[in-house]
Write a protein that holds these residues in place. Structure first.
Motif, short mmCIF file in Angstrom:
data_model
loop_
_atom_site.label_atom_id
_atom_site.label_comp_id
_atom_site.label_asym_id
_atom_site.label_seq_id
_atom_site.Cartn_x
_atom_site.Cartn_y
_atom_site.Cartn_z
N GLY A 1 -4.71 5.99 -1.44
CA GLY A 1 -4.47 5.49 -2.80
C GLY A 1 -5.69 5.71 -3.69
N VAL A 2 -6.87 5.42 -3.16
CA VAL A 2 -8.10 5.59 -3.93
C VAL A 2 -8.32 7.08 -4.26
N VAL B 1 -0.59 10.00 3.71
CA VAL B 1 0.22 8.77 3.63
C VAL B 1 1.16 8.69 4.83
N ASN B 2 1.85 9.79 5.13
CA ASN B 2 2.76 9.80 6.28
C ASN B 2 2.02 9.51 7.58
N LEU C 1 0.82 -1.21 0.00
CA LEU C 1 0.00 0.00 0.00
C LEU C 1 0.85 1.26 0.00
N LEU C 2 1.93 1.24 0.75
CA LEU C 2 2.82 2.39 0.78
C LEU C 2 3.43 2.63 -0.60
N GLY C 3 3.86 1.56 -1.25
CA GLY C 3 4.41 1.68 -2.60
C GLY C 3 3.41 2.22 -3.60
N VAL C 4 2.19 1.73 -3.52
CA VAL C 4 1.13 2.20 -4.43
C VAL C 4 0.83 3.68 -4.17
N ALA D 1 -0.04 9.99 -3.96
CA ALA D 1 -1.13 10.28 -3.03
C ALA D 1 -0.70 11.39 -2.08
N GLN D 2 -1.68 12.02 -1.46
CA GLN D 2 -1.40 13.15 -0.57
C GLN D 2 -0.37 12.75 0.50
#
Length: 134
Positions: A130-131, A86-87, A72-75, A81-82
């Protein structure tokens, strides 16, 4: 660090911390097995009262979820993504996993479940990031 990755440096740091956490859990489970004089290769008996059992299950549970976190982090990074979301969600996951590990070691079932939910929320947040980036 490449300019494109800079906004995600905190999430990348969280992934690095997860690697260290997983390594620590391997060592703790192995040391617990040695102290318990477990026969190598023998399946672990179900015994929640045993620290060796709890340490092993904690490691296996982290091992089961860390691949999802990394993917998920890679995607999220690939989709740009924002970064703030993410962070944040990466650190929510890490906090949940650390809490899960510690409460599993201590045998605190309710706190362990709550920590698992926190980690799960971190993963769901990464899915949402991601979405939203699509």
């Amino acid at each position: 660090m490449a300019d494109a990755l800079q906004p995600y440096s905190l999430a990348i740091l969280a992934a690095g911390l997860m690697a260290v956490l997983l390594f620590a859990q391997i060592l703790i489970a192995d040391i617990a097995a040695i102290w318990a004089k477990t026969q190598p290769g023998k399946p672990l008996d179900y015994n929640p009262a045993s620290f060796h059992f709890r340490a092993s299950r904690s490691f296996h549970n982290t091992n089961e979820s860390i691949a999802v976190f990394i993917l998920l982090l890679g995607v999220c990074i690939a989709l740009a993504a924002q970064p703030a979301l993410v962070n944040l969600m990466a650190w929510v996951y890490v906090a949940g996993r650390i809490g899960h590990m510690l409460t599993y070691y201590l045998g605190w079932n309710l706190a362990r479940t709550l920590s698992f939910v926190v980690a799960l929320l971190g993963l769901l947040g990464l899915i949402a990031a991601g979405v939203l980036a699509c």
